[in-house]
Scaffold this active site. Sequence first.
Site, PDB file in Angstrom:
ATOM      1  N   HIS A  55       0.884  -1.162   0.000  1.00  0.00           N
ATOM      2  CA  HIS A  55       0.000   0.000   0.000  1.00  0.00           C
ATOM      3  C   HIS A  55       0.921   1.212   0.000  1.00  0.00           C
ATOM      4  CE1 HIS A  55      -2.292  -3.029   2.363  1.00  0.00           C
ATOM      5  NE2 HIS A  55      -3.348  -2.528   1.766  1.00  0.00           N
ATOM      6  N   ASP A  58       2.479   1.735   3.307  1.00  0.00           N
ATOM      7  CA  ASP A  58       3.413   0.729   3.833  1.00  0.00           C
ATOM      8  C   ASP A  58       4.832   1.178   3.513  1.00  0.00           C
ATOM      9  OD1 ASP A  58       1.192  -0.863   4.342  1.00  0.00           O
ATOM     10  OD2 ASP A  58       1.476  -2.102   2.554  1.00  0.00           O
ATOM     11  N   GLU A 182     -11.094  -6.094  -5.145  1.00  0.00           N
ATOM     12  CA  GLU A 182     -11.100  -7.139  -4.110  1.00  0.00           C
ATOM     13  C   GLU A 182     -12.319  -6.976  -3.207  1.00  0.00           C
ATOM     14  OE1 GLU A 182      -7.449  -7.299  -1.916  1.00  0.00           O
ATOM     15  OE2 GLU A 182      -8.330  -8.505  -0.303  1.00  0.00           O
ATOM     16  N   LYS A 184     -14.896  -8.046  -0.005  1.00  0.00           N
ATOM     17  CA  LYS A 184     -14.891  -8.604   1.356  1.00  0.00           C
ATOM     18  C   LYS A 184     -16.263  -8.288   1.955  1.00  0.00           C
ATOM     19  CE  LYS A 184     -12.097  -8.606   5.577  1.00  0.00           C
ATOM     20  NZ  LYS A 184     -10.966  -7.965   6.298  1.00  0.00           N
ATOM     21  N   GLU A 218     -10.055 -13.165  -2.610  1.00  0.00           N
ATOM     22  CA  GLU A 218      -9.257 -13.646  -1.459  1.00  0.00           C
ATOM     23  C   GLU A 218      -9.978 -14.794  -0.771  1.00  0.00           C
ATOM     24  OE1 GLU A 218      -7.288 -10.875   1.180  1.00  0.00           O
ATOM     25  OE2 GLU A 218      -8.011 -11.995   2.924  1.00  0.00           O
ATOM     26  N   HIS A 221     -11.964 -14.016   2.408  1.00  0.00           N
ATOM     27  CA  HIS A 221     -13.133 -13.154   2.265  1.00  0.00           C
ATOM     28  C   HIS A 221     -14.358 -13.937   1.803  1.00  0.00           C
ATOM     29  CE1 HIS A 221     -10.311  -9.430   1.739  1.00  0.00           C
ATOM     30  NE2 HIS A 221     -10.137 -10.076   2.872  1.00  0.00           N
ATOM     31  N   ASP A 246      -5.493 -13.360  -3.831  1.00  0.00           N
ATOM     32  CA  ASP A 246      -4.980 -13.273  -2.459  1.00  0.00           C
ATOM     33  C   ASP A 246      -5.192 -14.620  -1.780  1.00  0.00           C
ATOM     34  OD1 ASP A 246      -4.230 -10.674  -2.804  1.00  0.00           O
ATOM     35  OD2 ASP A 246      -5.570  -9.823  -1.283  1.00  0.00           O
ATOM     36  N   ASP A 256     -11.865 -12.137  10.683  1.00  0.00           N
ATOM     37  CA  ASP A 256     -10.894 -12.108   9.594  1.00  0.00           C
ATOM     38  C   ASP A 256      -9.544 -12.647  10.089  1.00  0.00           C
ATOM     39  OD1 ASP A 256      -9.432 -11.375   7.376  1.00  0.00           O
ATOM     40  OD2 ASP A 256      -9.399  -9.240   7.879  1.00  0.00           O
ATOM     41  N   ASP A 258      -6.863 -14.389   8.393  1.00  0.00           N
ATOM     42  CA  ASP A 258      -5.627 -14.224   7.595  1.00  0.00           C
ATOM     43  C   ASP A 258      -4.554 -15.257   7.918  1.00  0.00           C
ATOM     44  OD1 ASP A 258      -6.410 -12.098   5.994  1.00  0.00           O
ATOM     45  OD2 ASP A 258      -5.704 -10.574   7.392  1.00  0.00           O
ATOM     46  N   ASP A 288      -1.760 -13.084   1.051  1.00  0.00           N
ATOM     47  CA  ASP A 288      -2.238 -11.969   1.867  1.00  0.00           C
ATOM     48  C   ASP A 288      -2.642 -12.532   3.230  1.00  0.00           C
ATOM     49  OD1 ASP A 288      -3.061  -9.606   2.842  1.00  0.00           O
ATOM     50  OD2 ASP A 288      -4.854  -9.418   1.606  1.00  0.00           O
TER      51      ASP A 288
HETATM   52  C1  GCO Z   1      -7.876  -7.267   4.337  1.00  0.00           C
HETATM   53  C2  GCO Z   1      -7.554  -7.167   2.872  1.00  0.00           C
HETATM   54  C3  GCO Z   1      -6.341  -6.375   2.584  1.00  0.00           C
HETATM   55  C4  GCO Z   1      -6.165  -6.083   1.116  1.00  0.00           C
HETATM   56  C5  GCO Z   1      -5.067  -5.104   0.933  1.00  0.00           C
HETATM   57  C6  GCO Z   1      -4.713  -4.887  -0.504  1.00  0.00           C
HETATM   58  O1  GCO Z   1      -8.696  -8.107   4.662  1.00  0.00           O
HETATM   59  O2  GCO Z   1      -7.333  -6.503   5.145  1.00  0.00           O
HETATM   60  O3  GCO Z   1      -7.436  -8.458   2.372  1.00  0.00           O
HETATM   61  O4  GCO Z   1      -5.216  -7.042   3.105  1.00  0.00           O
HETATM   62  O5  GCO Z   1      -5.912  -7.227   0.371  1.00  0.00           O
HETATM   63  O6  GCO Z   1      -5.454  -3.931   1.520  1.00  0.00           O
HETATM   64  O7  GCO Z   1      -5.671  -4.190  -1.127  1.00  0.00           O
HETATM   65 MN    MN Z   2      -6.541  -9.171   0.551  1.00  0.00          MN
HETATM   66 MN    MN Z   3      -8.225  -9.977   3.801  1.00  0.00          MN
END
Ligand code: GCO
Ligand code: MN
Ligand code: MN
Length: 388
Positions: A55, A58, A182, A184, A218, A221, A246, A256, A258, A288
Amino acid sequence: MTSYTPTSENKFTFGLWTVGNIGRDPFGGPVRDVKSPVELVHLLAEVGAYGVNFHDNDLVPIDATSAERDHIVRDFKAALSETGLVVPMATTNLFTDAAFKDGAFTSNDPKVRAYALQKTMNAIDLGVELGAKIYVFWGGREGTETDASKDPITAIKRSREAMNFLCEYALDKKYDLKFALEAKPNEPRGDMYNATTGHMLAFIETLDHPEMVGVNPEVAHEHMAGLNFVHGVAQAMESGKLFHIDLNDQAFGRYDQDFRFGAVNLKSAFFLVKLLEDNKYDSSRHFDAHAYRTEDYEGVKDFARGCIRTYLVLKEKVAQFNADKEIQALLAEINANDSSTDQYFGKYSSKKANELKAQTFDREALGKRGLGYERLDQLTIDLLLGVR
Ligand code: GCO
Ligand code: MN
Ligand code: MN
């Protein structure tokens, strides 16, 4: 047996925010020290990554001066050329700053919407400068806690207007860039707009330049929404819209999470890798995800190596599945063509329709036939468990 060593053909990438995650959560502060983007590039090189994504913030803090920006970018470029890592994708942080607390492109405040466009144009410039060919849009704050606050139809129109504006910007600048949206369903907002990959695919067709825009699905998501991720990705692939992916993992029904790729749903991870590999998916395989909060940076490396290793092991399992005589014989049987109905398929004609309406079918026999899917699935399980 391979040694599961990644190559540049695998295009395994991580975000700065993934291995750089310091383990903060809503209940506790950081458990790992902050590492600089340059340090993270070296960490990623050490674990065998092909590329690094980011990002805008980042890499360059939101309040950096332009001299600071240039300095940071110079150091980052040096780290890339030292390690050979590339930047295939970049994106904008439109969710951390308090200005975006009620959304960016869909905010009710026109100043916030304008600022979001400005920030994204600058972030696109930064991404392109570092070589990105894919630009991801994840609308972290584009949603509501109460639908009393925003008209959902207006929100769709605002999202469309923003995407159209930014497509024109990229074209105007002659950037070689594609956008990947993307979805979610929730988190951080109570509910987010365009909640699934399917919603995004429909939305894209309403844009001025749909050919420039695809999706970045993703795993977590779609699983948060209780959906079959493989089916969503297949729909994106079939329509030529899988621009990026992702990879991570997630228990259904949870927050969430991850998690490391393949950490929870090995079987669906297998069918995902099968879908991508069988159909020669050629873009980044982007992880991701982040390490458990229990880990130090050695654990972060274990996490990153684990994502890569699981993918490569599953890729080998796919090759084994495709070469397995018993599995393939069952599949051939299941898909055996019975040419007696060939004349009814394909393009419609009224003659065909009338003939088909006159045909009789042995409904009972059709319903009685066993399909052998139990055996097929158990063979798949045996293969995945390593006893085949
Ligand atoms: C999340 C998202 C993010 C995006 C990222 C790139 O759930 O936080 O997946 O990680 O993928 O912001 O756009
Ligand atoms: Mn993502
Ligand atoms: Mn995510």
